[in-house]
Motif scaffolding. Structure first.
Motif, short mmCIF file in Angstrom:
data_model
loop_
_atom_site.label_atom_id
_atom_site.label_comp_id
_atom_site.label_asym_id
_atom_site.label_seq_id
_atom_site.Cartn_x
_atom_site.Cartn_y
_atom_site.Cartn_z
N GLY A 292 0.96 -1.22 0.10
CA GLY A 292 0.07 0.06 0.23
C GLY A 292 0.82 1.09 0.20
N ILE A 296 1.59 0.29 7.68
CA ILE A 296 -0.03 -0.31 7.73
C ILE A 296 -0.19 -0.03 9.31
CG2 ILE A 296 -0.27 -2.40 6.74
CD1 ILE A 296 0.33 -3.86 9.54
N GLU A 298 -0.45 3.14 10.05
CA GLU A 298 -0.91 4.58 10.07
C GLU A 298 -2.41 4.08 9.64
OE1 GLU A 298 0.10 7.29 9.87
OE2 GLU A 298 2.10 6.79 10.06
N TYR A 299 -3.21 3.15 9.94
CA TYR A 299 -4.73 2.83 9.61
C TYR A 299 -5.19 2.86 11.12
CZ TYR A 299 -4.06 1.51 4.43
OH TYR A 299 -3.38 1.25 4.09
N SER A 300 -6.13 2.65 11.26
CA SER A 300 -6.98 3.06 12.80
C SER A 300 -7.11 1.72 13.56
CB SER A 300 -7.80 3.96 12.28
OG SER A 300 -9.50 3.46 11.82
N THR A 301 -7.53 0.97 11.88
CA THR A 301 -7.53 -0.35 12.65
C THR A 301 -6.33 -1.67 13.31
OG1 THR A 301 -9.29 -0.38 10.99
CG2 THR A 301 -8.78 -2.75 12.10
#
Length: 417
Positions: A292, A296, A298-301
């Motif tokens: 990406g 990762i 940086e993703y809230s999940t």
């Protein structure tokens, strides 16, 4: 007056020393044992690391000062155990296995027994002890009130000797370093097949060089790969009558107190394994973008999962500290919080490591991936040293259903802290 969670200068030094030892010495355990296919070969391969742990003073901490030990408290042991288990669970397990053998002598033995059985371990700290507890049919009903069930290893009194016959397995350290026997066994047995555990369960100390002790097989486990789990047979093993701790019937209290000690410390081992999984996952999330545009993390999940993992680690750490403190303050009489700690932290450990694997993805399920290894180690915690199903039923249920039980005082009011 506030509750103070700050560590003393001595505790900080112990924690930092254990961390340095783990990162400097124990980091080589996993790559070393991967070279060996057989469980005994993996176990023998950790002997040099165990020796360095002895030289660092970890084994001496098990023993009273009057016998040359340093008498480290359970709470302080937990601080060291967490740091060691971040890197390796195998060497600490061997040390804990010796503790399971000698702690009954330390807590329940008379002065003569302590003088006879303890100094050898100080003079040569690499000697191993083993608790011979689990029957081949399981150990959950060791305290069965019906004499037809429970422990089937029997000790018969003949004159001034006990004659022991029976079979055990999962006897950690039972092979010793030579594959034949360890230095000393604490054998859980019954002294009369017609009497129940309340009347006849006993712990008898058996020197490893006693004739009739045999290693009959080795159990290869998915995790804790360099912990040895032999099947042992005691065939007409004769020891002096004075080798029994207390009297027949005292075995229930001795065994329960012994496993409460390890239950509290298993919480620390679980925190160590969770920390290792968390640290690996954070590093992965910071560096890997999974094809990406950005890492990762940086993703809230991903952030939510990491936050949940860290909260559970912190909760387990402080529950462990409290359980160890209560065990120390009560001189081993407080079992409820120790057992709860073992159950809660071990099951949380599996959940946290699995969350780490979910975050990393299918690569974490591959052979010898750090998280796959950690999961195999984590899955052992709810199963060994008294499986959690049995702990709930046999320990916690019995405590809670007691007419004198009160949630307002247990496990805090009696012993303070």
């Amino acid at each position: 007056m506030s509750i103070d969670f700050r560590l003393s200068d001595d505790q900080i030094a112990l924690r930092d020393g254990a961390r340095a030892f783990a990162n400097g010495v124990l980091k080589e355990v996993r790559p070393t044992i991967r070279k060996f296919a057989k469980p005994d070969e993996r176990f023998y391969a950790i002997r040099p690391f165990h020796k360095q742990g002895v030289d660092a003073g970890f084994v001496k901490g098990l023993f009273p000062k009057e016998f040359g030990g340093t008498d480290v408290s359970t709470l302080d042991f937990a601080l060291a155990a967490e740091e060691l288990c971040v890197v390796d669970v195998n060497v600490p397990s061997a040390m804990l296995g010796t503790g399971l053998c000698v702690k009954p002598v330390i807590m329940f033995g008379n002065d003569e027994q302590k003088r006879r059985f303890l100094p050898d371990f100080i003079q040569d700290g690499t000697r191993l002890g083993a608790l011979a507890f689990t029957e081949v049919t399981g150990g959950a009903n060791f305290d069965a009130p019906d004499p037809r069930f429970g422990v089937k290893t029997f000790a018969t009194r003949e004159g001034d000797e006990w004659v022991i016959n029976g079979e055990k397995h999962y006897t950690t350290n039972g092979t010793g370093w030579d594959g034949d026997h360890c230095h000393l066994y604490a054998v859980v047995c019954r002294t009369d097949p017609k009497k129940n555990a309340q009347e006849s369960l006993a712990v008898i100390m058996v020197p490893g060089n006693s004739p009739g002790i045999k290693v009959t097989g080795l159990l290869d486990t998915s995790g804790h790969r360099a912990s040895i789990s032999p099947r042992m047979k005691f065939e007409n093993v004769r020891v002096p009558a004075g080798n029994i701790l207390g009297k027949p019937g005292d075995g229930i209290e001795i065994v329960s107190t012994n496993f409460a000690w390890t239950a509290a410390l298993i919480g620390a081992a679980c925190v160590g394994v969770m920390r290792a999984a968390f640290d690996h996952t954070v590093e992965f999330a910071r560096k890997d973008a999974r094809s990406g545009p950005h890492p990762i993390i940086e993703y809230s999940t991903v952030g939510y999962m990491l936050a949940d993992m860290k909260m559970r680690i912190e909760a387990c750490r402080y529950m462990t500290w409290k359980a160890c403190q209560q065990y120390d303050l009560s001189k081993g009489k407080e079992h409820e919080l120790a057992v709860m700690t073992k159950v809660f932290c071990s099951e949380t450990c599996v959940d946290v490591v699995y969350d780490a694997m979910r975050l990393v993805g299918v690569d974490s399920y591959t052979d010898m991936h750090p998280l796959a290894e950690l999961m195999n180690d984590a899955m052992c915690f709810p199963l060994y040293d008294g499986g959690n199903m049995g702990a709930r039923r046999r320990n916690l249920h019995n405590i809670i259903k007691s007419p004198s039980y009160s949630s307002l005082t247990a496990p805090y009011g009696t012993f303070g802290g």
